[in-house]
Scaffold this active site. Structure first.
Site, PDB file in Angstrom:
ATOM      1  CB  CYS A  16      -0.950   0.015   1.194  1.00 37.25           C
ATOM      2  SG  CYS A  16      -0.096   0.179   2.770  1.00 37.25           S
ATOM      3  CB  CYS A  86      40.300 -17.697 -17.418  1.00 34.55           C
ATOM      4  SG  CYS A  86      41.872 -17.826 -18.264  1.00 34.55           S
ATOM      5  CG  ASP A 494      10.441  28.186 -34.381  1.00 34.94           C
ATOM      6  OD1 ASP A 494      10.886  29.310 -34.611  1.00 34.94           O
ATOM      7  OD2 ASP A 494      10.759  27.162 -35.027  1.00 34.94           O
ATOM      8  CG  ASP A 693      12.958  26.835 -31.590  1.00 30.91           C
ATOM      9  OD1 ASP A 693      12.911  28.076 -31.670  1.00 30.91           O
ATOM     10  OD2 ASP A 693      12.683  26.073 -32.539  1.00 30.91           O
TER      11      ASP A 693
END
Length: 794
Positions: A16, A86, A494, A693
């Site tokens: 909740c 390795c 614009d 812009d």
């Protein structure tokens, strides 16, 4: 120098809003950490300073609170290992990486099995680390389906619900028998059978509530689990005490085993419906993921090889056949085709592509086999960016959600207090000595007040709203922008590339004969000027025949001179023809008329005589007027902000229906003009597409980027309109209004259930099992109401 890192981690165990609020508060108390926790998405968006804290500290804090960070597993193929040293080295390094829970590397089958926390680390980071050690690695399988965790969760909930329902059904029949006298087998009245049926429901099926309650109480907090555990335990243990007492007395036992079992079953039913409904709120992300190509045809020295799309690297040469999806973003190296880009632009008409044309990953190659070069792969592709924006928006919090978080944070302790008070009021005042009635009232209060619906009210609506927006081509960067969009009262546009197409086109061409048209187009083929390009495009579109040009000379600022088939041709301004002493008076009136409309007008003269007139203009987008008309109907004031001259700007504004024009503005002043509008008390949206812009987009209350524009503009904006379709702007605002209305409905009903239910339960007018049903229904109804947004017409 400190380094900030942002991660998005899944969290399991939240039930909740009290849970999510508690985790968020605890994380934000950590030095260098800022967190937002989303209950509906079951994740946390965390930004932290890596010099002050690491991912292990964050994961440990969440675990200490009693929740778990979602873990996933992956397998990688490792190449280049030669001995145990390795594999041991790779394993050690992986286990030290941030976000890795556990890693093991098998030398024999060359596989690394890694358990990790998504968000804290990613596949690419793990592979890069292995490669840094001198080995190679790649994923063993396709990208994991993000819905798998949800599906597993639904499956578990379903099993629990079925078992709980089977055990509770006899108890329900017995309870119905008490109310309406329904004939039931006598064995159901056996108190020991009731005990046997209720006990596994209480302690096996319902153990999740005890576990959650313990973890919360241990950390000094309380959530829904506390209420459920308290309520059902009170009914169960009171019944058990009565059962034991009946062994030593002749008094009939008052049993409430059915109350505890049915309560747990109803709560599980509500949770089951809730998890299904919450899964449906993320369908937009699933739909976007399904758009991705799964494989690519790699060309390696002319040899074709099918590989998973995850293995494609930038610079790879790929083959794409008709009907296939472009696997990643790139450019056409050879061939030509038409591409269905509707999933990005919304335009159903295929776009012609040839050599050097850009292509977007997951768009569909319609009719030609092409070779493409991969330029953007993985997280850099356009589709991945869209998915990321939607996921971030769905995980972010709208300001209105803060109210629900504050309420739910105090709600559970207050409810427990009310339940205790009502227990004593009933026990000592209303029905003195009647323990059964006091328990019923207290249990009903505890159960009806679970704040699940309150916590789900806002995030589920945000998830569905942003998902629906994504399907329409509207990308909100966050829930706060989805909320704020409907408050806009002023939108600044614009001009070039936003209201207009951004490319000059021939709008008018009047000539005395076809010959002059052919000669003009032929001459302009030699020029690189943008206006010349518009004339060439006009020629191609109208299939104008061209001839060889003998001589060509550009006159910067004036026009061009050419010699074609021995004839002298001039194309350009009035200054050019005046300079060459050519009379153009017959075209003067028409020329002034076109210029008044904001068009660039050129004269054409052949052998010293004016023979034609060409008008070129940046055309208004077809849907601009419709879109702006819809905005005006919403009561929004429209402004044009452009660097163009006043006459051209006014002409365009008149075409689209804009009343206020601010023209001849240099790029660095655009943000200043937007700020001035804000200082007047206006809520300003700025729509743009170019790099120039970006400052204005960032300054506005809501920056709206055109998706066909630059990446910088899109990055600076809060909302992106894919494909440049301006009609999506009023739709984005309307979707914001619809979403906010939906959230308010959710909050009203969530609070209504609690505020109306608590006094009814306290008055003893609500049986505990009915309280449980109402609580479950409240969560389901809130999520279902949010899902209505999917069907709302915008």
């Amino acid at each position: 120098m400190s380094e900030e890192k942002s991660v998005n981690v899944g969290i399991t165990g939240m039930t909740c809003a009290a849970c999510s609020t508690r985790i968020e508060k605890s994380l934000n108390k950590m030095e260098g950490v800022e967190a937002q926790v989303n209950l509906a998405m079951e994740n946390a968006k965390i930004q932290y300073n890596q010099d002050q804290v690491n991912s292990a500290d964050i994961q440990a804090r969440i675990s200490k609170l009693g929740y778990d960070v979602l873990k996933e597993t992956m397998e990688l193929d490792i190449y280049g290992m030669t001995c145990a040293a390795c594999s041991t080295r790779i394993e050690k390094v992986l286990n030290k990486m941030e976000g890795v829970h556990q890693a093991s590397v098998n030398l024999a089958n060359e596989i690394a099995h890694i358990e990790y926390y998504p968000g804290l680390t990613e596949t690419e980071e793990l592979i890069a680390r292995i490669k840094k050690l001198g080995y190679d690695a790649e994923p063993r399988a396709d990208r994991e389906d993000k819905q798998s965790h949800k599906e597993e969760q639904i499956k578990r909930q379903r099993v629990k619900l079925i078992v709980s329902a089977v055990l509770s059904l006899p108890l329900l029949l017995m309870m119905v028998n008490h109310f309406i006298g329904l004939p039931v087998p006598e064995i159901l009245n056996n108190p020991w059978l009731q005990f046997v049926l209720a006990t596994p429901v209480q302690f096996i099926i319902g153990w999740q509530f005890y576990e959650g309650a313990y973890k919360n109480l241990k950390n000094g907090s309380a959530n829904m689990d506390v209420l459920v555990a308290l309520g059902t335990s009170a009914a169960y243990f009171y019944s058990l005490a009565e059962l034991i007492r009946s062994l030593f007395t002749t008094t009939e036992a008052h049993l409430y085993f059915e109350t505890s079992a049915i309560l747990i079953t109803l709560i599980l039913l509500g949770k089951y419906f809730e998890v299904i409904a919450k899964g449906r709120t993320t369908q937009a992300i699933s739909s976007l993921l399904n758009l991705q190509a799964k494989e690519a045809t790699l060309l390696d020295n002319g040899v074709q090889k099918k590989v998973p799309v995850e293995q494609v690297k930038a610079g790879d040469l790929l083959l794409v056949r008709p009907g296939e999806k472009f696997p990643v973003d790139g450019i056409i190296e050879s061939g030509q085709t038409a591409v269905d880009e509707s999933m990005i632009t919304g335009e159903s008409i295929p776009v012609e592509k040839q050599e050097s044309s850009p292509v977007i990953g997951s768009t569909i190659n319609k009719n030609g086999t092409v070779h493409m070069k991969a330029t953007k792969v993985g997280k850099d592709t356009a589709l991945y960016h869209i998915i990321q924006v939607v996921e971030e928006a769905q995980g972010s919090k709208a300001p209105i959600q803060r109210l629900a978080d504050v309420i739910s944070g105090y709600f559970v302790p207050i409810v427990v207090g009310i339940a205790l008070v009502m227990f004593f009021v009933w026990m000592f005042a209303i029905q003195p000595g009647n323990l059964a009635s006091a328990l019923e009232a207290a249990i009903a209060v505890l159960v009806i007040a679970c704040p699940c619906a309150l916590g789900l009210a806002t995030p589920t609506s945000i998830m569905v709203g942003t998902g629906k927006g994504a399907e329409m081509g509207i990308l909100y960067k966050g829930g706060e922008y989805l909320e704020a969009a409907h408050r806009l009262d002023t939108i600044v546009f614009d001009k070039t590339g936003t209201l207009t197409k951004g490319e000059p086109e021939v709008t008018n061409f009047t000539a005395e004969d076809d010959e002059i048209v052919s000669l003009v187009v032929s001459a302009e083929w030699q020029s690189e000027h943008p206006l010349a390009g518009a004339i060439v495009q006009y020629g191609e579109a109208n299939q104008v025949p061209t001839v060889e040009v003998d001589q060509f000379e550009a006159q910067p600022g004036f026009g061009v001179k050419a010699v074609i088939q021995g004839q002298q041709l001039l194309i350009g301004t009035k200054k050019l023809l005046t300079q060459e002493e050519v009379n153009f008076e017959s075209y003067q009136s028409l020329m002034e008329e076109w210029e008044a409309d904001g068009k660039t007008v050129m004269l054409a003269a052949l052998n010293g005589k004016a023979r034609g007139l060409i008008a070129v203009a940046d055309q208004v987008k077809p849907t601009a007027k419709t879109a702006l008309s819809s905005l005006k109907e919403m009561g929004i004031h429209l402004v044009m902000l452009t660097g163009d001259n006043q006459r051209t700007a006014q002409a365009i504004a008149k075409q689209v229906g804009i009343d206020e024009v601010i023209a001849e503005v240099v790029p660095e002043q655009k943000a200043h003009h937007v700020d001035q509008l804000k200082q007047q008390g206006k809520r300003v949206g700025m729509v743009g597409d170019g790099i120039n812009d970006a400052p204005a987009l960032a300054t506005a209350d809501i920056g709206i980027a055109i998706g066909t524009g630059t990446d910088v503009a899109i990055e600076a904006a809060d909302l992106t309109i894919l494909g440049g379709e301006l009609t999506l702007i009023p739709q984005a605002i309307l979707l914001s209004k619809k979403t906010m209305k939906n959230i308010k409905q959710n909050l009203f009903w969530a609070l209504f259930y609690n505020t109306a239910g608590i006094p009814i339960a306290a008055a003893g007018l609500l049986a505990p099992w009915l309280a449980g049903a109402a609580m479950a229904f409240s969560s389901v109804s809130v999520v279902s109401n949010s899902l209505r947004l999917k069907r709302v017409k915008v």
